[in-house]
Structures are given as C-alpha cells and as structure tokens.
Design an enzyme around this catalytic site. Structure first.
Site, short mmCIF file in Angstrom:
data_model
loop_
_atom_site.label_atom_id
_atom_site.label_comp_id
_atom_site.label_asym_id
_atom_site.label_seq_id
_atom_site.Cartn_x
_atom_site.Cartn_y
_atom_site.Cartn_z
N LYS A 275 42.02 19.15 73.19
CA LYS A 275 43.42 18.83 72.96
C LYS A 275 44.13 18.52 74.28
CE LYS A 275 43.90 22.01 69.00
NZ LYS A 275 44.38 21.06 67.99
N ARG A 349 38.18 23.03 58.79
CA ARG A 349 37.50 22.68 57.55
C ARG A 349 36.01 23.00 57.63
NH1 ARG A 349 39.63 16.70 58.24
NH2 ARG A 349 41.20 17.96 59.29
#
Length: 497
Positions: A275, A349
């Site tokens: 990030k 996920r």
C-alpha cells in the site's frame, strides 16, 4: 458504566447531572416543564432568549441551579419532532453522552427515553439510550494515559423506574459491553493486537462466561486441513496466524447454530502489492470483522441467548518478505478450488475463503461473514451503512431489518451471477480481484464460491467499522446489528434476559 432505576421524583433525584431533551418548537412540557417549575423558571427565561438548544444534537450544560437535587442540567436538542426516528434519537443521545463525558460529572439521571420517537416503543428507547450513552463515554486508554485533569468516566446513569426498565437496561449493558470489546480490539496498535492476542482474548472470554467455549487452530492444524489460502496470506509474517472459534451453546443439543465469520487481518501492509505510505497506520483496523465477531459473542454470552451461536475468526498479518505470496501465484484453497493471485492486497477474501469452508463443516443454519473488505464499499456507501450481499432474499431482509431496528444500518448490494465473469481466470478456477468496476460486489462473488450450500451473507463493513477524522477510532459496528439479528432469531427481546 452501570445503569440503575429510581422511582424518585425528577426534581428530587440526587445526581451530578440531569439529562433532558427538547424538540424544536416553543414552550416546555412534560419533564422539562416540571424541572423548570422547580428551578424557578430558568428554562423558560432561556427559551425566551432562544438560548436553549433545540436543533438535533446541540447541547447546553447549566450549573448551580437551586430547587433540584441535580448539580447540573444537560439539555440536548432533539430536532424536529416529526423527524425524531430511531437514528436521530441515537445520534441525540450520543451527543448528550459526549457532553456528559466532557463534563466532570460521574453520575447522571437520563430522561431522554421520555422523548417521542416516531418508529420505536418505550422498551427500545430505554435500551438504546443506555447503549448510546455507554458508547459516547468510551475513551481509548490502553496505551495513552489520560491527563491528570481529564474528565472522568461516567460511573452510573439512572433512569426512571417503570415497566421493564431494569430488564432493558440489563440488555443495554450486555450489548454495550460487546460494542466496547470490539472498539477496544480495533483501537489497539498492531504490535499488541496480533493474531495470538486475539486468540488470548477469546480464551479469556471463554473462561469468564459459562457456556462459552473456545477452540484455536494454529499453523500445523491448518496445514493438515489444507487451508492454503489463509496460510498464503500469513506466510510473510513473523506473527503466526490463528483460526479462532468461540461457541455458545444456549440452545438444544443438535440445533443448527447461527455462525458469524470475521476477517481478522491485524495489520495489512498489502503484502507484495504494498500500500501507499499515507494512512497505512490505519490498517490496524483491518481486523474490524474479527472485532465485531468477538464483540457480538461477548454480548451473546452476557445475554445468555437461548440458541447455539458460532463465532469464527480468521486472524493473520499481511506482511511482505522473502516468503510472502506473490501476484501470479496459484493457490489451492481448502475446498479444492484454485485461486490465481492478482493482488496480494486482496487478502481478506483469501483468508475468509478457507474460514467459510471450515465453518460450513459446523453445519450452521446461517452464516454471516463480516469484513473490512473493500475500499470500493466506502466509496459506495460512505461510513453510514454496511453493505449486505447475499443471494438469499429472506436473509437479506433479516439483516436489513436488524440494521434498522438497532440504528446500525445496512444496505443491500446485488450479487448477481452477471458479475461472476469478472473473476474468471485462464489459469485457475478464479482470480482474487475482478477489476475496478463493482469492486465490492466481485469480492462478494469470490466469497460466494466458498459458501456454496450454505445460507450465507457477506457484510462489508469497511466504511462502518472505522471512524475517520478526529478522533480516529473503531466504532464497534456492526455489533448492534448482529445482536439484534440474533435476538430476533431467538424469539425477540421478550425471550432474552
């Protein structure tokens, strides 16, 4: 914060602070008129000068009044009477609670449940007022000691005695404890709140509450089960993963449980798909789904719900190192399906894939997963609502209704098969991202492939679980919605407590 009731006259209640609400309009009635008479018309004089707060959420603290037992009066505006619904009431009580916490009062007597809320009954008003006051009293202190002159916490709040008031306040106390548990966990720094720490909290809770049991899986056990998707995310971190199961057995033996599955990424660098540095420190809150699951289980145990409930947490840390999983890798999940990794920052996920498969083995009646899953959800819904995705219309309505009842709102996004093609891959059964369009929905599509055969919903809480700005803090959401949903499934509030 402890809640009590009293049948003493309002003017006679001895307390640090008396809390009253005023809607927009002219004049005083009810408790406000009674208090005004006791203090010699002070409120009337202020009202004539338009000095009383009547707009929603505005507050005024009055000191050194004679004629009543309270040392202060806190007046909070309720806004337009016709717009005072459940959400507006919750906001008004929180505003009052914030002003109370900023004062030096340590006790209060609350009359806000006397307000006419357009869509709620008296039991709800008492219960929600307690929850909201406790919420507003929260101040983070785990790693920052309050200043010597900092306002103290509110120790006790009393309410007028009445039919069912004590029971509603007992329920409020249990729910507030669950919300605070979730906020405490979300606010902790990632060097403290690791996967191992979450497991320790679960073990502590199980020791504190009869009927609550805990099971912890570590690397070796997860490897044997084939939880390769979860382990792929964890492989780059020195803080090893945990799969945590809290089980509440309040129902009959053999009754299928309701299950909650929480995403517990205790810190998310993004992995190899790292990030940007700006605001990366907020990625400690990427375990908001785990916090909500643990908080809801805290409330379940305190409420002693007459049902079986499972709380499952997939806890990992997503870090980049020489062993970390990479874009282009193909991972075989626990259910045998293969996943092509396109982005290691789509890690939530991945861990939920195996956690949902494992939870399916518990044969739940219904499974709801909670996850700070996608920034796209924040773009879509902001911070006001959690997103619900499911192909089961009945379950969607259950969660939407629970959100409305608890003032912890949700909104449904479609989970149509049309979106599934966005996660197709020529190299695996699926890829872990579906591109920019409908990013939240394609994440839900991915998870649906690991909940086949289950009555299942995905709740994206990326916007709801964390409060941006000042103060930055976990919100404890959607513990309120989850508890309301569970209570409704257990037979309603009359069946609890």
């Amino acid at each position: 914060m402890q809640f009590t009731t009293t049948d003493a006259a309002t003017s006679a209640v001895e307390t640090d602070c008396l809390i009253i609400g005023l809607p927009e309009g002219n004049g005083l009635d009810g408790a406000a008129a009674e208090i005004d008479s006791a203090i010699g018309g002070v409120l009337t004089q202020l009202d004539k000068g338009s000095e009383l707060p009547r707009k929603a959420g505005k507050t005024l603290m009055l000191h050194a009044l004679t004629g009543i037992g309270a040392r202060r009066i806190l007046v909070v505006g309720l806004g337009k009477a016709e717009k005072l619904d459940a959400v507006a009431f919750d906001k008004a009580v929180k505003a009052a609670g914030k002003a109370l916490r900023q004062s030096h009062a340590t006790s209060a007597h609350c009359l806000l449940a006397d307000a006419k809320v357009t869509d709620r009954d008296s039991d709800w008003k008492v219960r929600q007022a307690g929850i909201a006051l406790a919420y507003a009293d929260y101040v983070y202190s785990a790693t920052k000691k309050p200043k010597d002159d900092a306002p103290p916490a509110t120790d006790t709040v009393s309410f007028p005695a009445g039919k069912g008031a004590e029971q509603q306040l007992s329920l409020a106390s249990a729910i507030a404890a669950g919300v605070q548990r979730a906020r405490d966990l979300a606010d902790l720094p990632p060097n403290i709140c690791t996967p191992a720490y979450l497991a320790e909290i679960a073990e502590t809770m199980a020791a504190e509450h009869d009927g609550l049991e805990v099971e912890i899986l570590e690397d070796e056990e997860m490897e044997k089960l084939g939880m390769n998707a979860l382990l792929a995310v964890a492989v780059g971190s020195a803080n090893r993963p945990r799969l945590i199961r809290l089980s509440w057995s309040g129902g009959k033996d053999g009754d299928a449980p309701l299950a909650m599955v929480g995403k517990g990424v205790t810190f998310d660098t993004g992995g190899i798909s790292i990030k940007p540095r700006d605001l990366m420190e907020q990625m400690k809150f990427d375990m908001g789904g785990a916090a909500a699951t643990i908080g809801a289980m805290e409330a379940v145990a305190r409420l002693k719900l007459p049902m079986n409930v499972e709380g499952v947490v997939a806890a990992v840390e997503n870090m980049p190192d020489g062993k970390a999983y990479r874009p282009g890798d193909v991972i075989t999940a626990m259910n045998g399906k293969t996943i092509e990794v396109h982005n290691t920052d789509a890690e939530g996920r991945m861990i939920l894939a195996d956690a949902l498969t494992w939870t399916g083995r518990l044969k739940p009646d219904t499974t709801v997963d909670l996850a700070t899953l996608t920034g796209a959800c924040v773009v879509a819904l902001g911070h006001h609502a959690s997103a619900v995705m499911t192909q089961n219309d009945e379950l969607a309505e259950e969660l939407l209704a629970a959100g409305q009842r608890s003032a912890d709102r949700t909104w449904r996004l479609p989970l149509w098969d049309d979106y599934q093609e966005q996660i197709e891959s020529p190299f695996a059964d699926m890829k872990n991202v579906g591109g920019m369009p409908a990013g939240s929905i394609t994440a839900g599509c991915f998870l649906s492939r690991f909940a086949e055969g289950q009555r299942w919903a995905h709740v994206d809480i990326a916007g709801a679980a964390w409060q941006w700005g000042k103060p930055e803090s976990g919100t404890g959401r959607p513990v309120g919605m989850l508890v309301d949903w569970l209570v409704n499934r257990a037979g309603g509030w009359n069946a609890v407590g």
